[in-house]
Design an enzyme around this catalytic site. Sequence first.
Site, mmCIF file in Angstrom:
data_model
loop_
_atom_site.group_PDB
_atom_site.id
_atom_site.type_symbol
_atom_site.label_atom_id
_atom_site.label_comp_id
_atom_site.label_asym_id
_atom_site.label_seq_id
_atom_site.Cartn_x
_atom_site.Cartn_y
_atom_site.Cartn_z
ATOM 1 N N LYS A 20 -3.062 6.914 -3.245
ATOM 2 C CA LYS A 20 -3.622 8.027 -4.029
ATOM 3 C C LYS A 20 -5.039 8.386 -3.551
ATOM 4 C CE LYS A 20 -3.324 5.718 -7.948
ATOM 5 N NZ LYS A 20 -2.755 4.433 -7.486
ATOM 6 N N ARG A 95 -3.102 7.405 -16.795
ATOM 7 C CA ARG A 95 -2.346 6.180 -16.543
ATOM 8 C C ARG A 95 -1.569 5.718 -17.760
ATOM 9 N NH1 ARG A 95 -5.842 4.097 -11.933
ATOM 10 N NH2 ARG A 95 -4.787 2.240 -11.254
ATOM 11 N N ARG A 134 -6.510 -5.176 2.226
ATOM 12 C CA ARG A 134 -7.668 -4.262 2.216
ATOM 13 C C ARG A 134 -8.989 -5.044 2.255
ATOM 14 N NH1 ARG A 134 -7.805 0.299 -2.097
ATOM 15 N NH2 ARG A 134 -7.172 -1.388 -3.469
ATOM 16 N N ARG A 167 -11.851 -6.596 -2.604
ATOM 17 C CA ARG A 167 -11.988 -6.227 -4.011
ATOM 18 C C ARG A 167 -11.436 -7.365 -4.854
ATOM 19 N NH1 ARG A 167 -9.797 -0.113 -5.085
ATOM 20 N NH2 ARG A 167 -8.802 -1.128 -6.852
ATOM 21 N N ARG A 178 -1.557 -6.048 -11.841
ATOM 22 C CA ARG A 178 -1.718 -4.583 -11.754
ATOM 23 C C ARG A 178 -0.356 -3.913 -11.607
ATOM 24 N NH1 ARG A 178 -5.739 -4.124 -6.904
ATOM 25 N NH2 ARG A 178 -5.529 -1.866 -7.091
HETATM 26 P P1 AP5 Z 1 -5.403 3.546 -1.553
HETATM 27 O O1 AP5 Z 1 -5.420 4.931 -1.027
HETATM 28 O O2 AP5 Z 1 -6.682 2.942 -2.023
HETATM 29 O O3 AP5 Z 1 -4.308 3.411 -2.704
HETATM 30 P P2 AP5 Z 1 -4.404 3.855 -4.226
HETATM 31 O O4 AP5 Z 1 -3.073 4.366 -4.621
HETATM 32 O O5 AP5 Z 1 -5.590 4.735 -4.431
HETATM 33 O O6 AP5 Z 1 -4.549 2.482 -4.958
HETATM 34 P P3 AP5 Z 1 -5.859 1.680 -5.465
HETATM 35 O O7 AP5 Z 1 -6.119 0.508 -4.638
HETATM 36 O O8 AP5 Z 1 -6.961 2.590 -5.695
HETATM 37 O O9 AP5 Z 1 -5.227 1.034 -6.746
HETATM 38 P P4 AP5 Z 1 -5.356 1.447 -8.223
HETATM 39 O O10 AP5 Z 1 -4.764 2.771 -8.421
HETATM 40 O O11 AP5 Z 1 -4.825 0.326 -9.050
HETATM 41 O O12 AP5 Z 1 -6.951 1.336 -8.377
HETATM 42 P P5 AP5 Z 1 -8.051 2.229 -9.048
HETATM 43 O O13 AP5 Z 1 -9.209 2.128 -8.204
HETATM 44 O O14 AP5 Z 1 -7.549 3.571 -9.460
HETATM 45 O O15 AP5 Z 1 -4.741 2.605 -0.435
HETATM 46 C C1 AP5 Z 1 -4.622 1.204 -0.602
HETATM 47 C C2 AP5 Z 1 -4.583 0.528 0.790
HETATM 48 O O16 AP5 Z 1 -3.410 0.970 1.485
HETATM 49 C C3 AP5 Z 1 -5.759 0.911 1.705
HETATM 50 O O17 AP5 Z 1 -6.100 -0.207 2.489
HETATM 51 C C4 AP5 Z 1 -5.215 2.041 2.568
HETATM 52 O O18 AP5 Z 1 -5.852 2.146 3.812
HETATM 53 C C5 AP5 Z 1 -3.752 1.615 2.719
HETATM 54 N N1 AP5 Z 1 -2.843 2.768 2.876
HETATM 55 C C6 AP5 Z 1 -2.844 3.933 2.190
HETATM 56 N N2 AP5 Z 1 -1.849 4.740 2.586
HETATM 57 C C7 AP5 Z 1 -1.180 4.054 3.559
HETATM 58 C C8 AP5 Z 1 -0.040 4.356 4.376
HETATM 59 N N3 AP5 Z 1 0.623 5.516 4.261
HETATM 60 N N4 AP5 Z 1 0.358 3.426 5.276
HETATM 61 C C9 AP5 Z 1 -0.317 2.236 5.393
HETATM 62 N N5 AP5 Z 1 -1.404 1.902 4.646
HETATM 63 C C10 AP5 Z 1 -1.826 2.798 3.745
HETATM 64 O O19 AP5 Z 1 -8.274 1.419 -10.425
HETATM 65 C C11 AP5 Z 1 -8.851 0.144 -10.437
HETATM 66 C C12 AP5 Z 1 -8.926 -0.353 -11.870
HETATM 67 O O20 AP5 Z 1 -9.759 0.539 -12.642
HETATM 68 C C13 AP5 Z 1 -7.595 -0.387 -12.638
HETATM 69 O O21 AP5 Z 1 -6.863 -1.578 -12.398
HETATM 70 C C14 AP5 Z 1 -8.085 -0.279 -14.088
HETATM 71 O O22 AP5 Z 1 -8.607 -1.505 -14.527
HETATM 72 C C15 AP5 Z 1 -9.243 0.702 -13.960
HETATM 73 N N6 AP5 Z 1 -8.792 2.092 -14.140
HETATM 74 C C16 AP5 Z 1 -8.835 3.091 -13.204
HETATM 75 N N7 AP5 Z 1 -8.341 4.226 -13.700
HETATM 76 C C17 AP5 Z 1 -7.966 3.954 -14.973
HETATM 77 C C18 AP5 Z 1 -7.346 4.732 -15.992
HETATM 78 N N8 AP5 Z 1 -7.017 6.023 -15.815
HETATM 79 N N9 AP5 Z 1 -7.087 4.120 -17.174
HETATM 80 C C19 AP5 Z 1 -7.428 2.832 -17.405
HETATM 81 N N10 AP5 Z 1 -7.997 2.039 -16.461
HETATM 82 C C20 AP5 Z 1 -8.267 2.598 -15.252
#
Ligand code: AP5
Length: 225
Positions: A20, A95, A134, A167, A178
């Site tokens: 994402k 979410r 990562r 992380r 997660r």
């Molecule tokens: P990346 O692009 O970072 O993936 P992502 O889907 O953004 O996933 P996140 O790691 O951000 O996970 P998340 O959604 O749980 O975390 P968030 O920060 O929102 O890619 C991941 C890896 O894969 C990278 O190394 C990338 O290079 C690789 N990659 C990407 N595409 C690829 C491909 N096609 N091929 C190969 N490799 C690839 O949230 C963190 C925490 O914050 C949550 O757990 C929660 O506690 C809190 N939080 C955030 N938002 C909310 C909400 N709305 N409500 C409540 N709590 C929240």
Amino acid sequence: MTKERKTVFLVMFGPPGAGKGTQSKMLVERFGLSQISTGDILREAVKQRTCLGQQAKTYMDRGALVPDEIVVGIIEDRLSAQDAGGGYIFDGFPRTVAQADSLSQVLSRMSREIDCVINIHVEDEELRKRLSGRRVCSRCGEEFNLFFKPPREDKFCGKCNGELTQRKDDQEETVKERLEVYKKQTEPLIEYYKTKNKLKTISGVGGIPEVFRKTCQILEDLAKR
Ligand code: AP5
């Protein structure tokens, strides 16, 4: 998106590690959209040790969701403070069904609605690999991945020589949590947006440029409406 509308409101949806954030950043560059990533905002608050950060950290470290009222508050603040440019990408929000309902209410006060939800589908095994591999530079924030974009030196950033860190929530046990939280609390939104006819599901496997071609196609199709 109708012709007179100048902005698009997009949700980037999918499990942790689906890509994402990666795709959102590329869409920002290509289409001039504003990205609102609740994960990035919360991580920055934790880093700055703000009151919000201290509250959020206890949830984030164990892979749980931060309470709805906190994240909805963040979105309301950003929408009132940030210039839309070509539109917004909500990255990692909503979410829960409660967050989705709140978003819909906030947007309706702006006489707007979500135009499209891009659901990036990736199997769990691949997600676990992506998240556990990562590494992030502690100095410049550059991201590496031991499997997909390995750093030249094991523990140091190829760009600025800063130390690479993992992380806290990318550790194996927290990743497991997660993914479970995603299935229980977030996945029901697929049905929620499907019934509203907003959902576009794509495969998130096959390399970042290939996935990007698919997300761009969706935006280009929206612009033709
Ligand atoms: P990346 O692009 O970072 O993936 P992502 O889907 O953004 O996933 P996140 O790691 O951000 O996970 P998340 O959604 O749980 O975390 P968030 O920060 O929102 O890619 C991941 C890896 O894969 C990278 O190394 C990338 O290079 C690789 N990659 C990407 N595409 C690829 C491909 N096609 N091929 C190969 N490799 C690839 O949230 C963190 C925490 O914050 C949550 O757990 C929660 O506690 C809190 N939080 C955030 N938002 C909310 C909400 N709305 N409500 C409540 N709590 C929240």
